[in-house]
Design an enzyme around this catalytic site. Structure first.
Site, short mmCIF file in Angstrom:
data_model
loop_
_atom_site.label_atom_id
_atom_site.label_comp_id
_atom_site.label_asym_id
_atom_site.label_seq_id
_atom_site.Cartn_x
_atom_site.Cartn_y
_atom_site.Cartn_z
N LYS A 274 110.34 -2.38 19.84
CA LYS A 274 110.73 -1.00 19.55
C LYS A 274 112.24 -0.81 19.70
CE LYS A 274 110.63 3.49 21.90
NZ LYS A 274 111.90 3.32 22.62
N ASN A 275 112.77 -1.21 20.84
CA ASN A 275 114.17 -0.89 21.10
C ASN A 275 115.15 -1.69 20.25
OD1 ASN A 275 113.42 1.09 22.84
ND2 ASN A 275 113.83 -0.04 24.73
N ARG B 211 115.46 9.62 20.91
CA ARG B 211 116.80 9.37 21.43
C ARG B 211 117.63 8.50 20.48
NH1 ARG B 211 119.03 11.53 25.17
NH2 ARG B 211 120.90 10.56 25.95
N CYS C 126 112.53 10.49 25.85
CA CYS C 126 111.84 10.68 27.13
C CYS C 126 112.75 11.34 28.15
CB CYS C 126 111.36 9.33 27.66
SG CYS C 126 110.00 8.63 26.72
N ARG D 16 120.62 12.62 30.77
CA ARG D 16 120.89 11.42 29.96
C ARG D 16 122.22 11.63 29.23
NH1 ARG D 16 115.38 8.99 27.31
NH2 ARG D 16 116.71 7.18 27.05
N PRO D 17 123.35 11.40 29.94
CA PRO D 17 124.65 11.69 29.33
C PRO D 17 124.99 10.71 28.20
CG PRO D 17 124.93 10.68 31.49
CD PRO D 17 123.46 10.85 31.29
N ILE D 18 125.94 11.11 27.34
CA ILE D 18 126.38 10.21 26.26
C ILE D 18 127.90 10.02 26.30
CG2 ILE D 18 124.43 10.62 24.71
CD1 ILE D 18 126.32 12.54 23.16
N ASP D 19 128.48 10.26 27.50
CA ASP D 19 129.94 10.17 27.61
C ASP D 19 130.47 8.79 27.24
OD1 ASP D 19 128.44 9.65 30.12
OD2 ASP D 19 130.38 8.98 30.85
N GLN D 20 129.72 7.73 27.56
CA GLN D 20 130.23 6.38 27.27
C GLN D 20 130.21 6.09 25.77
OE1 GLN D 20 131.60 4.38 29.77
NE2 GLN D 20 131.36 6.39 30.71
N ASP E 155 111.91 0.13 32.13
CA ASP E 155 110.80 0.52 31.25
C ASP E 155 109.48 -0.13 31.66
OD1 ASP E 155 112.55 2.10 29.89
OD2 ASP E 155 112.66 0.86 28.09
N ARG F 81 104.55 6.66 20.37
CA ARG F 81 105.95 6.44 20.00
C ARG F 81 106.32 4.96 20.08
NH1 ARG F 81 109.92 8.84 23.69
NH2 ARG F 81 111.07 7.34 22.47
C1 UD1 Z 1 117.65 2.45 26.66
C2 UD1 Z 1 116.19 2.33 26.28
C3 UD1 Z 1 115.33 2.95 27.39
C4 UD1 Z 1 115.65 2.27 28.71
C5 UD1 Z 1 117.14 2.27 29.00
C6 UD1 Z 1 117.52 1.43 30.20
C7 UD1 Z 1 116.33 2.42 23.88
C8 UD1 Z 1 116.05 3.18 22.63
N1 UD1 Z 1 116.00 3.02 25.03
O1 UD1 Z 1 117.91 3.84 26.83
O2 UD1 Z 1 113.97 2.75 27.04
O3 UD1 Z 1 114.99 2.94 29.78
O4 UD1 Z 1 117.87 1.74 27.88
O5 UD1 Z 1 117.10 0.12 30.05
O6 UD1 Z 1 116.78 1.28 23.83
N2 UD1 Z 1 124.55 6.59 31.02
C9 UD1 Z 1 125.71 7.30 31.27
N3 UD1 Z 1 126.51 7.61 30.20
C10 UD1 Z 1 126.22 7.25 28.92
C11 UD1 Z 1 125.04 6.53 28.67
C12 UD1 Z 1 124.21 6.21 29.75
O7 UD1 Z 1 126.00 7.65 32.41
O8 UD1 Z 1 127.00 7.57 28.01
C13 UD1 Z 1 123.64 6.24 32.15
C14 UD1 Z 1 122.24 6.85 32.02
O9 UD1 Z 1 122.20 8.17 32.55
C15 UD1 Z 1 121.40 5.87 32.83
C16 UD1 Z 1 122.10 4.52 32.58
O10 UD1 Z 1 123.41 4.84 32.11
O11 UD1 Z 1 121.47 6.17 34.20
C17 UD1 Z 1 121.43 3.63 31.58
O12 UD1 Z 1 121.23 4.34 30.37
P1 UD1 Z 1 121.21 3.60 28.95
O13 UD1 Z 1 121.20 2.11 29.16
O14 UD1 Z 1 122.26 4.18 28.10
O15 UD1 Z 1 119.79 4.04 28.39
P2 UD1 Z 1 119.42 4.37 26.88
O16 UD1 Z 1 120.23 3.53 25.96
O17 UD1 Z 1 119.36 5.84 26.69
#
Ligand code: UD1
Length: 428
Positions: free
Chosen positions: A22-23, A93, A117, A122-126, A305, A397
């Site tokens: 899936k991912n 997502r 989920c 779930r920030p996207i700053d990075q 996961d 999903r």
């Molecule tokens: C992906 C997986 C999800 C899995 C997660 C961690 C997909 C579609 N989903 O989610 O199933 O649980 O990896 O293995 O592949 N973070 C920040 N800033 C950012 C982005 C992330 O602080 O800009 C933090 C998040 O809050 C979290 C950590 O980084 O604590 C890991 O998140 P991330 O690896 O980005 O998860 P996803 O890509 O959303």
């Protein structure tokens, strides 16, 4: 609306074949927009997240054609829209991967803030900082994330936190950027490597995926490709914990055992026999499960996961296990549902203390999210009775044909229609 009805207390025997990851799929399908050509993608899982991505692609003008049940041809030559609307993005997502892919294709993108989920914030700053490093201007207005650049130019970026999503998105945007992009502290998950292999098969020049430093040499032109997605690490891990929990002897086929090492080693520590072959893995459980401590970490650590499924397994282990969530702030919400089934688990922030019980007891429960839903099925298969699980749309999903796959192992699980609650209210 539908629910699962599960009768437990049966050991599982036989073989189950794992679908495409899936991912990886949810990164590779958006990545096809980087090229103006046809891509043939094999081993695509038939799950609802993928169906939504096809709708998004078609909405942009791509042509999506199934060649067989798991092979799809995507023709991106006539994409004329760089927008992913709320109606589709809200469901998943990974819709935000169109930001990186569209930026790479046409230097602009507009994608609704994503759903997915709920594991807390779930920030996207990075993601945004990575796009900005490449020269894009990013704004968020009326729930839309807008990114635009005159020209993307490679640069050096160190992620402040290891993020799968940010690594994927910045990689996608950098593939056609001018010059060299170096990403440090990158995520190393198998699907990052799979995405890089897919992009390289289209003519990209990405090196180091799977390590924490990824180098992307920008290229001007990409071409169509034929690519097969890797097997799903988490689906395989889920069947491993399900087999271990129910007991029996199950051969899990079409896996990459190396991707499963962190899961295999914890299962073995819990008293489960795990035998690795080239592309399959056998799980045998006859005796009593033993308590183990687990901490989730980015790859190659124990995957977050798999945390709900592992916690559900440890509920049946003799002794006290400590499960520490090392990735998400709030990923123990489902524990309330396990408690309804007789589990003895105390949660304090990111730590769960699991005191083993001899069996789960049937109770009506719900799937709080995708993997929690899998944990509910797993627990239900270890009860001496019938359990009903609601909100199964989360499970669908990410797990292809879960009913058929489990039934093939001897499990008793079926999907039934639920009465529409609105009709019940008006009748009453
Ligand atoms: C992906 C997986 C999800 C899995 C997660 C961690 C997909 C579609 N989903 O989610 O199933 O649980 O990896 O293995 O592949 N973070 C920040 N800033 C950012 C982005 C992330 O602080 O800009 C933090 C998040 O809050 C979290 C950590 O980084 O604590 C890991 O998140 P991330 O690896 O980005 O998860 P996803 O890509 O959303």
């Amino acid at each position: 609306m539908e629910k699962y009805v599960v009768s437990g207390n049966k050991k599982l025997y036989g073989e189950v074949t794992i679908s495409g990851a899936k991912n990886a799929a949810v990164a590779i399908l958006p990545a096809t927009v980087l090229v103006k050509d046809k891509c043939i993608i094999e081993n695509v899982p038939a799950i609802s997240d993928v169906t939504i991505l096809f709708k998004i692609l078609e909405g942009m003008g791509a042509k999506v054609r199934f060649l067989n049940a798991s092979t799809v041809e995507i023709d991106t030559r006539e994409i004329n829209e760089a927008v992913v609307p709320y109606e589709l993005a809200r469901y998943m997502r990974a819709s935000y991967y169109f930001l990186g892919a569209l930026l790479g294709r046409c230097n602009e993108a507009s994608v609704s803030m994503p759903g997915g989920c709920d594991f807390g914030v779930r920030p996207i700053d990075q993601h945004i900082k990575g796009f900005e490093m490449l020269g894009a201007k990013v704004s968020i207005e009326k729930g839309m994330i807008n990114a635009k650049a005159e020209e993307l130019e490679g640069g050096h970026f160190q992620f402040e936190k290891v993020s799968v999503g940010a690594t994927v998105n910045v990689m996608l945007a950098a593939v056609k950027a001018r010059g060299l992009t170096v990403l440090e502290n990158a995520a190393k998950e198998p699907h990052i490597v799979d995405l890089a292999n897919f992009l390289n098969s289209m003519g990209a020049d990405i090196r180091g995926a799977g390590t924490d430093t990824i180098k992307i040499y920008g290229v001007d032109i990409l071409h169509g490709t034929n690519y097969s997605i890797i097997p799903d690490q988490i689906e395989a891990g889920t069947y491993m914990t399900i087999a271990a929990s129910a007991g029996g002897n199950v051969l899990i086929k079409n896996v990459i055992p190396k991707h499963l090492e962190s899961i295999s080693s914890k299962l073995m520590a819990a008293g489960v026999e795990v035998i690795e072959y080239d592309d399959s893995i056998r799980v045998i459980r006859e005796g009593q499960l033993k308590a183990v401590n687990v901490k989730t970490m980015p790859h190659p650590g124990f995957p977050t996961d798999m945390q709900p499924q592992m916690t559900a397994l440890l509920c049946l282990a003799e002794g006290t296990s400590i499960v520490t969530e090392g990735v998400w702030d709030n990923r123990f919400r489902y524990v309330d549902e396990l408690r309804r089934m007789g589990a003895n688990v105390q949660v304090d922030g990111k730590i769960a203390v699991v005191q083993g019980v001899s069996a789960f007891t049937p109770a009506p429960v719900k799937a709080c999210d995708l993997r929690a839903g899998a944990a509910m099925i797993q627990a239900a298969l270890s009860t001496d009775g019938v359990t009903e699980i609601e909100d199964i749309q989360y499970v669908e999903r990410g797990y292809e044909n879960i009913i058929e796959k489990l039934t093939g192992l001897g499990a008793n699980i079926r999907k039934v229609e639920m009465p529409d609650p609105n009709l019940l209210t008006s009748a009453g």
